[in-house]
Design a protein around this motif. Sequence first.
Motif, PDB file in Angstrom:
ATOM      1  N   SER A 397       5.080  11.739  65.281  1.00 11.98           N
ATOM      2  CA  SER A 397       3.925  12.601  65.551  1.00 11.98           C
ATOM      3  C   SER A 397       4.355  13.906  66.210  1.00 11.98           C
ATOM      4  O   SER A 397       3.827  14.980  65.882  1.00 11.98           O
ATOM      5  N   LEU A 398       5.343  13.848  67.112  1.00 11.73           N
ATOM      6  CA  LEU A 398       5.833  15.076  67.744  1.00 11.73           C
ATOM      7  C   LEU A 398       6.493  15.995  66.729  1.00 11.73           C
ATOM      8  O   LEU A 398       6.311  17.224  66.768  1.00 11.73           O
ATOM      9  N   LEU A 399       7.267  15.429  65.822  1.00  7.47           N
ATOM     10  CA  LEU A 399       7.942  16.258  64.817  1.00  7.47           C
ATOM     11  C   LEU A 399       6.940  16.892  63.857  1.00  7.47           C
ATOM     12  O   LEU A 399       7.123  18.033  63.409  1.00  7.47           O
ATOM     13  N   ILE A 400       5.867  16.176  63.533  1.00 14.86           N
ATOM     14  CA  ILE A 400       4.814  16.749  62.682  1.00 14.86           C
ATOM     15  C   ILE A 400       4.176  17.960  63.359  1.00 14.86           C
ATOM     16  O   ILE A 400       3.994  19.026  62.755  1.00 14.86           O
ATOM     17  N   VAL A 401       3.848  17.813  64.632  1.00 13.84           N
ATOM     18  CA  VAL A 401       3.242  18.920  65.377  1.00 13.84           C
ATOM     19  C   VAL A 401       4.222  20.079  65.511  1.00 13.84           C
ATOM     20  O   VAL A 401       3.845  21.254  65.399  1.00 13.84           O
ATOM     21  N   ALA A 402       5.507  19.767  65.740  1.00 14.15           N
ATOM     22  CA  ALA A 402       6.518  20.823  65.855  1.00 14.15           C
ATOM     23  C   ALA A 402       6.618  21.622  64.555  1.00 14.15           C
ATOM     24  O   ALA A 402       6.704  22.862  64.573  1.00 14.15           O
ATOM     25  N   GLY A 403       6.607  20.936  63.410  1.00 12.96           N
ATOM     26  CA  GLY A 403       6.656  21.638  62.134  1.00 12.96           C
ATOM     27  C   GLY A 403       5.450  22.538  61.929  1.00 12.96           C
ATOM     28  O   GLY A 403       5.575  23.675  61.452  1.00 12.96           O
ATOM     29  N   ALA A 404       4.276  22.036  62.295  1.00 10.01           N
ATOM     30  CA  ALA A 404       3.064  22.850  62.166  1.00 10.01           C
ATOM     31  C   ALA A 404       3.114  24.054  63.106  1.00 10.01           C
ATOM     32  O   ALA A 404       2.628  25.144  62.762  1.00 10.01           O
ATOM     33  N   LEU A 405       3.730  23.884  64.278  1.00 10.28           N
ATOM     34  CA  LEU A 405       3.820  24.991  65.233  1.00 10.28           C
ATOM     35  C   LEU A 405       4.711  26.108  64.709  1.00 10.28           C
ATOM     36  O   LEU A 405       4.440  27.295  64.951  1.00 10.28           O
ATOM     37  N   VAL A 406       5.767  25.763  63.997  1.00  6.70           N
ATOM     38  CA  VAL A 406       6.626  26.788  63.389  1.00  6.70           C
ATOM     39  C   VAL A 406       5.804  27.678  62.456  1.00  6.70           C
ATOM     40  O   VAL A 406       5.892  28.913  62.495  1.00  6.70           O
ATOM     41  N   VAL A 407       4.997  27.042  61.621  1.00  8.70           N
ATOM     42  CA  VAL A 407       4.149  27.795  60.690  1.00  8.70           C
ATOM     43  C   VAL A 407       3.134  28.645  61.461  1.00  8.70           C
ATOM     44  O   VAL A 407       2.882  29.811  61.121  1.00  8.70           O
ATOM     45  N   ALA A 408       2.557  28.064  62.521  1.00 10.10           N
ATOM     46  CA  ALA A 408       1.535  28.779  63.295  1.00 10.10           C
ATOM     47  C   ALA A 408       2.115  30.010  63.987  1.00 10.10           C
ATOM     48  O   ALA A 408       1.470  31.070  64.031  1.00 10.10           O
ATOM     49  N   ILE A 409       3.316  29.902  64.541  1.00 11.79           N
ATOM     50  CA  ILE A 409       3.927  31.050  65.216  1.00 11.79           C
ATOM     51  C   ILE A 409       4.140  32.187  64.220  1.00 11.79           C
ATOM     52  O   ILE A 409       3.878  33.366  64.521  1.00 11.79           O
ATOM     53  N   ALA A 410       4.599  31.855  63.021  1.00 11.42           N
ATOM     54  CA  ALA A 410       4.789  32.886  61.986  1.00 11.42           C
ATOM     55  C   ALA A 410       3.453  33.516  61.604  1.00 11.42           C
ATOM     56  O   ALA A 410       3.341  34.748  61.469  1.00 11.42           O
TER      57      ALA A 410
END
Length: 428
Positions: A397-410
Amino acid sequence: MYISLTNTPAPPTSEKPRRSGGRRPRAGIRTVSSTVITLGFVSLLTDISSESVSAILPLYITGVLGLSTIAFGVLDGLYQGVSAFVRIAGGYTSDRVGQPKWVAFAGYALAAVARVGLLFGTGFAALSAVITADRIGKGIRTAPRDALITAASDPERLATAFGVHRMLDNIGAALGPLIAFFILLAVPDGFSVVFVASLAFATLGVVLLGLIVPNVRTARREREASGARPRFAWSAVWNGPMRRVLAASGILGLLTIGDGFIYLVLQSRSDFAAQWFPLLYVGTNVAFLAFAIPLGRWADRIGRARVFVIGHLGLLAAYVVAALPMVDAAATVLCLVFLGGFYAATDGVLSALAAQLTTPETRGTGIAAAQTVIAVSRFAAAAGFGVLWFLVGREASLLIVAGALVVAIAAVTVLLAPLLRREKAGAP
């Protein structure tokens, strides 16, 4: 750090603030108003109160009361987000009545009274009610308090002033878990003792605010100087660059899960984190107070929107470190440093950015609007992450959120591009 003991903010300058290159004059670089210092001590006492409780809540809820991670997610979401329902009302009221101190006082007082409920509430419903009352108090007080900080500060060094305030605030946030830790060390299962201590510190903060802090009113001062009655314009809050900032805050907030979840992940795989669980909050807040002033000054120099976006890289790093297999102690320490840096680069910086983009007559409402978006989105993030953890497990679950955060920052970098270009050019 040199601190000026004056209640009068430094007069605004007609020069544009420099974002890069060159040096500002040394005079006043580290100077903040005594109003900011006093508010910092009010927050210090209040954060001792609140953080002594929040440091033990994950264990208290899941261990002592035996509630599930879904229940904890809902309660943590309430803790993060329920204040959203009153933040704009608190900021708007302080703008309209010109009494930011007393609006803030009402919020601090309500939160102190809510502490009494912790002594008696032992079930999910009771804890929900207590947390709701406490967070409503926080929602009422935060924007008026930040409006007071803005009114008492030099506009060109506003993020620095917020950094000083957040440093003092986070000294309290670091002391609170320490106090809780030593109470539980001396009195095993002494959660009620922690709750009593929390009430005492909250009461001291309310008294200090009521007796010492002046009621600085920017709009009235400007009206007396100009002879014109300032008008409240909602367009200053919802339109222009502020609209982009609010949207960016919401996008990133949806991927900001509560610290308690990160600590529970660390605890579940690390004997080090499990043994020192209450002190994990201390580590985060020590990192926060260490970074608060340097990052505030950096935001004043290179741009507040820029530092706000960059700060979320610290949150991303914390997620990755918590999820990946690493040496127990190293992973824990790195997580705390990254989380502290994230909060130092975003909390006060966002308030300074909102104050910069609104008018004096709408400042409290503008700050509250930004904080409301953050609170609502983090409420959704905490509740949603509790369910995600239940479905796929903690590291996944943490890795899923981390991946989504990368997209969100961009995405947010693109969304804020006009504002970032203005900051790069040195525009106010």
